[in-house]
Design a protein around this motif. Structure first.
Motif, PDB file in Angstrom:
ATOM      1  N   ASP A 239     -51.661  25.110  28.756  1.00  0.00           N
ATOM      2  CA  ASP A 239     -50.510  26.723  29.195  1.00  0.00           C
ATOM      3  C   ASP A 239     -49.146  26.363  28.749  1.00  0.00           C
ATOM      4  N   VAL A 240     -48.074  25.961  28.522  1.00  0.00           N
ATOM      5  CA  VAL A 240     -46.945  25.825  28.150  1.00  0.00           C
ATOM      6  C   VAL A 240     -47.461  26.149  26.876  1.00  0.00           C
ATOM      7  N   LEU A 241     -47.932  25.187  26.026  1.00  0.00           N
ATOM      8  CA  LEU A 241     -48.002  25.512  24.157  1.00  0.00           C
ATOM      9  C   LEU A 241     -48.420  27.082  23.961  1.00  0.00           C
ATOM     10  N   TYR A 242     -49.425  27.047  24.594  1.00  0.00           N
ATOM     11  CA  TYR A 242     -50.124  28.625  24.606  1.00  0.00           C
ATOM     12  C   TYR A 242     -49.211  29.544  24.811  1.00  0.00           C
ATOM     13  N   LYS A 243     -48.305  29.685  26.016  1.00  0.00           N
ATOM     14  CA  LYS A 243     -47.656  31.156  25.858  1.00  0.00           C
ATOM     15  C   LYS A 243     -46.677  30.940  25.082  1.00  0.00           C
ATOM     16  N   ILE A 244     -46.023  29.179  24.595  1.00  0.00           N
ATOM     17  CA  ILE A 244     -45.469  29.924  23.642  1.00  0.00           C
ATOM     18  C   ILE A 244     -45.782  29.931  22.352  1.00  0.00           C
ATOM     19  N   TYR A 245     -46.568  29.511  21.846  1.00  0.00           N
ATOM     20  CA  TYR A 245     -47.601  30.431  20.594  1.00  0.00           C
ATOM     21  C   TYR A 245     -47.679  32.107  21.114  1.00  0.00           C
ATOM     22  N   GLU A 246     -48.128  32.081  22.248  1.00  0.00           N
ATOM     23  CA  GLU A 246     -47.731  33.786  22.474  1.00  0.00           C
ATOM     24  C   GLU A 246     -46.307  34.306  22.523  1.00  0.00           C
ATOM     25  N   ILE A 247     -45.846  34.134  22.672  1.00  0.00           N
ATOM     26  CA  ILE A 247     -43.820  34.446  22.596  1.00  0.00           C
ATOM     27  C   ILE A 247     -43.149  33.663  23.009  1.00  0.00           C
ATOM     28  N   PRO A 248     -43.316  32.997  20.918  1.00  0.00           N
ATOM     29  CA  PRO A 248     -42.009  32.450  20.059  1.00  0.00           C
ATOM     30  C   PRO A 248     -40.782  32.125  20.910  1.00  0.00           C
ATOM     31  N   GLY A 249     -39.982  31.516  20.765  1.00  0.00           N
ATOM     32  CA  GLY A 249     -38.252  31.375  21.157  1.00  0.00           C
ATOM     33  C   GLY A 249     -38.362  31.791  22.802  1.00  0.00           C
ATOM     34  N   ILE A 250     -39.829  32.078  23.850  1.00  0.00           N
ATOM     35  CA  ILE A 250     -40.115  32.535  24.881  1.00  0.00           C
ATOM     36  C   ILE A 250     -38.818  31.391  26.047  1.00  0.00           C
TER      37      ILE A 250
ATOM     38  N   ASN B 167     -37.086  23.046  36.241  1.00  0.00           N
ATOM     39  CA  ASN B 167     -37.801  22.021  35.791  1.00  0.00           C
ATOM     40  C   ASN B 167     -38.694  21.235  35.076  1.00  0.00           C
ATOM     41  N   GLU B 168     -40.250  21.024  35.853  1.00  0.00           N
ATOM     42  CA  GLU B 168     -41.340  21.164  35.348  1.00  0.00           C
ATOM     43  C   GLU B 168     -41.599  21.269  34.083  1.00  0.00           C
ATOM     44  N   VAL B 169     -41.332  22.444  33.636  1.00  0.00           N
ATOM     45  CA  VAL B 169     -41.750  23.421  32.595  1.00  0.00           C
ATOM     46  C   VAL B 169     -40.306  22.231  31.128  1.00  0.00           C
ATOM     47  N   GLN B 170     -39.732  22.139  31.676  1.00  0.00           N
ATOM     48  CA  GLN B 170     -38.580  22.030  30.535  1.00  0.00           C
ATOM     49  C   GLN B 170     -39.430  20.366  30.473  1.00  0.00           C
ATOM     50  N   GLY B 171     -39.543  19.592  31.469  1.00  0.00           N
ATOM     51  CA  GLY B 171     -40.246  18.083  31.528  1.00  0.00           C
ATOM     52  C   GLY B 171     -41.512  18.373  30.330  1.00  0.00           C
ATOM     53  N   ILE B 172     -42.430  18.932  30.226  1.00  0.00           N
ATOM     54  CA  ILE B 172     -42.995  19.704  29.802  1.00  0.00           C
ATOM     55  C   ILE B 172     -43.163  20.083  28.190  1.00  0.00           C
ATOM     56  N   CYS B 173     -42.443  20.960  28.148  1.00  0.00           N
ATOM     57  CA  CYS B 173     -41.735  21.000  26.650  1.00  0.00           C
ATOM     58  C   CYS B 173     -40.440  20.292  25.876  1.00  0.00           C
ATOM     59  N   ASP B 174     -40.012  18.792  27.167  1.00  0.00           N
ATOM     60  CA  ASP B 174     -39.470  17.819  26.791  1.00  0.00           C
ATOM     61  C   ASP B 174     -41.650  16.967  25.596  1.00  0.00           C
TER      62      ASP B 174
ATOM     63  N   TYR C  37     -44.552  19.551  18.533  1.00  0.00           N
ATOM     64  CA  TYR C  37     -45.871  20.600  18.776  1.00  0.00           C
ATOM     65  C   TYR C  37     -44.817  21.300  19.235  1.00  0.00           C
ATOM     66  N   ILE C  38     -43.727  21.546  19.372  1.00  0.00           N
ATOM     67  CA  ILE C  38     -43.022  23.027  19.611  1.00  0.00           C
ATOM     68  C   ILE C  38     -41.287  22.080  19.234  1.00  0.00           C
ATOM     69  N   GLU C  39     -41.068  23.407  18.850  1.00  0.00           N
ATOM     70  CA  GLU C  39     -39.453  23.090  18.534  1.00  0.00           C
ATOM     71  C   GLU C  39     -38.829  24.420  18.773  1.00  0.00           C
ATOM     72  N   GLN C  40     -37.513  23.575  20.113  1.00  0.00           N
ATOM     73  CA  GLN C  40     -37.030  25.225  20.412  1.00  0.00           C
ATOM     74  C   GLN C  40     -37.327  26.351  21.229  1.00  0.00           C
ATOM     75  N   ARG C  41     -38.471  25.826  21.813  1.00  0.00           N
ATOM     76  CA  ARG C  41     -39.565  26.617  21.944  1.00  0.00           C
ATOM     77  C   ARG C  41     -40.092  27.448  20.929  1.00  0.00           C
ATOM     78  N   THR C  42     -40.297  26.739  19.738  1.00  0.00           N
ATOM     79  CA  THR C  42     -41.456  27.591  18.934  1.00  0.00           C
ATOM     80  C   THR C  42     -42.529  26.775  18.701  1.00  0.00           C
ATOM     81  N   ILE C  43     -43.456  27.265  18.483  1.00  0.00           N
ATOM     82  CA  ILE C  43     -44.591  25.958  18.077  1.00  0.00           C
ATOM     83  C   ILE C  43     -44.351  25.856  16.930  1.00  0.00           C
ATOM     84  N   THR C  44     -45.273  24.115  16.378  1.00  0.00           N
ATOM     85  CA  THR C  44     -44.471  23.911  15.291  1.00  0.00           C
ATOM     86  C   THR C  44     -46.570  24.091  14.226  1.00  0.00           C
TER      87      THR C  44
END
Length: 73
Positions: A10-21, A35-42, A49-56
């Motif tokens: 869910d997090v990866l797909y949302k970042i795919y939809e909205i880069p830099g969200i 905090n949970e979302v931050q952990g998932i982003c980490d 798979y992401i870098e600075q909330r942009t999909i790689t």
């Protein structure tokens, strides 16, 4: 490929939809605690798979594995 949990997907797909969200918007749209979302982003950043909330490219390749009939579910 790492198999994603539902929340990681869910997090990866949302970042795919909205880069830099922003983290706040990401957590609000997914109905998850910041905090949970931050952990998932980490986690997603650790597996590149992401870098600075942009999909790689690796993240895009991961999402490609979830496509069905030209749709990402």
């Amino acid at each position: 490929m790492n198999r994603l949990s539902k929340r990681q997907f869910d997090v990866l797909y949302k970042i795919y939809e909205i880069p830099g969200i922003e983290l706040e918007e990401l957590s609000r749209t997914l109905f998850l605690d910041e905090n949970e979302v931050q952990g998932i982003c980490d986690e997603l950043q650790t597996i590149r798979y992401i870098e600075q909330r942009t999909i790689t490219e690796n993240g895009k390749a991961c999402l490609d594995n979830y496509k069905i009939d030209n749709a990402i579910i």
